[in-house]
Design a protein around this motif. Structure first.
Motif, PDB file in Angstrom:
ATOM      1  N   ASN A 112       8.632 -50.853   8.123  1.00  0.00           N
ATOM      2  CA  ASN A 112       7.997 -51.843   8.975  1.00  0.00           C
ATOM      3  C   ASN A 112       6.505 -51.591   8.998  1.00  0.00           C
ATOM      4  O   ASN A 112       6.063 -50.456   9.035  1.00  0.00           O
ATOM      5  N   THR A 113       5.765 -52.672   8.985  1.00  0.00           N
ATOM      6  CA  THR A 113       4.326 -52.537   9.195  1.00  0.00           C
ATOM      7  C   THR A 113       4.070 -52.954  10.633  1.00  0.00           C
ATOM      8  O   THR A 113       4.393 -54.063  11.041  1.00  0.00           O
ATOM      9  N   PHE A 114       3.547 -52.051  11.391  1.00  0.00           N
ATOM     10  CA  PHE A 114       3.307 -52.296  12.807  1.00  0.00           C
ATOM     11  C   PHE A 114       1.880 -52.770  13.017  1.00  0.00           C
ATOM     12  O   PHE A 114       0.961 -52.342  12.320  1.00  0.00           O
ATOM     13  N   ASP A 115       1.714 -53.624  14.003  1.00  0.00           N
ATOM     14  CA  ASP A 115       0.375 -54.072  14.374  1.00  0.00           C
ATOM     15  C   ASP A 115      -0.374 -52.975  15.114  1.00  0.00           C
ATOM     16  O   ASP A 115      -1.596 -52.895  15.044  1.00  0.00           O
ATOM     17  N   ASN A 116       0.357 -52.141  15.849  1.00  0.00           N
ATOM     18  CA  ASN A 116      -0.260 -51.138  16.714  1.00  0.00           C
ATOM     19  C   ASN A 116       0.469 -49.801  16.602  1.00  0.00           C
ATOM     20  O   ASN A 116       1.598 -49.735  16.137  1.00  0.00           O
ATOM     21  N   GLY A 146       4.959 -46.578  16.181  1.00  0.00           N
ATOM     22  CA  GLY A 146       4.464 -47.916  15.927  1.00  0.00           C
ATOM     23  C   GLY A 146       5.139 -48.933  16.816  1.00  0.00           C
ATOM     24  O   GLY A 146       6.261 -48.737  17.263  1.00  0.00           O
ATOM     25  N   TYR A 147       4.423 -50.028  17.065  1.00  0.00           N
ATOM     26  CA  TYR A 147       4.968 -51.150  17.827  1.00  0.00           C
ATOM     27  C   TYR A 147       4.144 -52.391  17.523  1.00  0.00           C
ATOM     28  O   TYR A 147       3.013 -52.305  17.057  1.00  0.00           O
ATOM     29  N   ASN A 148       4.729 -53.538  17.745  1.00  0.00           N
ATOM     30  CA  ASN A 148       4.003 -54.800  17.586  1.00  0.00           C
ATOM     31  C   ASN A 148       3.580 -55.339  18.943  1.00  0.00           C
ATOM     32  O   ASN A 148       2.442 -55.686  19.153  1.00  0.00           O
ATOM     33  N   LEU A 149       4.536 -55.396  19.871  1.00  0.00           N
ATOM     34  CA  LEU A 149       4.272 -55.830  21.244  1.00  0.00           C
ATOM     35  C   LEU A 149       4.563 -54.671  22.184  1.00  0.00           C
ATOM     36  O   LEU A 149       5.449 -53.857  21.907  1.00  0.00           O
ATOM     37  N   ASP A 152       8.177 -53.677  22.824  1.00  0.00           N
ATOM     38  CA  ASP A 152       9.028 -53.311  21.692  1.00  0.00           C
ATOM     39  C   ASP A 152       9.523 -51.879  21.835  1.00  0.00           C
ATOM     40  O   ASP A 152       8.892 -51.041  22.479  1.00  0.00           O
TER      41      ASP A 152
END
Length: 159
Positions: A112-116, A146-149, A152
C-alpha cells in the motif's frame, strides 16, 4: 541522536527524514547505495543482504556506527528485529518496531502507498505527517505506521 533508517534507496525512507529534524539520519540499504554525506544525513550500504542473519548484521552495523535508534523499513527485517530489540537495547540502541506478538496485526496484506505516516515511540506520537494529533497508544507501541485518513487502521510503513 543518530538514527538509522533501512530501505534508504526508497522514497519512503526520504519522507521519514522530516520526522527527525535536528538529528543525524543515516539512510542505509543493501547492495549498491550512493555515497552522499551532508551535515544532517548520509547514505550508506549495509553490504550484501543475508536474511538469515539480518539482526546480527544490523546490530554490528549499529554498534560500529554509534547508532542510537533503528527504524527498519524492509518487511523482512521487522520480525527478526522486534525479537532482538532487547539485545539491541543492551547496547543502547532503540529499535522502533511493535512488540513481536503484535506485528501480524500491523502488517498489510497488499503493498500500500500511504498518504501519511505516524511515528510512535513507547506509545507517544512524536510525528504525524498529516498534522493529526494521535492519542497515546499502548505503552509498548513503537514504530512507523502508514495511514490515509486519521480513522484508518494503522499499518506498518514498509518498503
Amino acid at each position: 541522536m543518530k538514527i538509522l533508517i533501512t530501505g534508504g534507496n526508497n522514497a519512503k525512507a526520504l519522507k521519514l527524514m522530516k520526522a527527525f529534524p535536528g538529528h543525524f539520519v543515516l539512510l542505509a540499504d543493501y547492495g549498491d547505495v550512493p555515497s552522499i554525506i551532508t551535515e544532517n544525513y548520509a547514505f550508506a550500504t549495509l553490504g550484501v543482504l543475508n536474511k538469515d542473519s539480518i539482526a546480527h548484521l544490523l546490530l554490528n552495523y549499529c554498534i560500529t556506527e554509534a547508532i542510537d535508534s533503528l527504524i527498519p523499513l524492509h518487511d523482512y527485517e521487522i520480525t527478526p528485529l522486534a525479537k532482538s530489540a532487547v539485545l539491541f537495547g543492551e547496547y543502547g540502541i532503540q529499535v522502533l518496531t511493535p512488540q513481536p506478538e503484535l506485528i501480524e496485526s500491523y502488517l498489510s496484506i497488499e503493498k500500500n502507498t500511504f498518504d501519511n505516516f505516524v511515528v510512535f515511540i513507547h506509545g507517544e506520537c512524536i510525528f504525524a505527517s498529516g498534522g493529526e494529533i494521535f492519542i497515546r497508544r499502548e505503552d509498548e507501541l513503537s514504530g512507523v505506521f502508514g495511514y490515509n485518513l486519521p480513522d484508518d487502521e494503522l499499518k506498518l510503513f514498509t518498503v
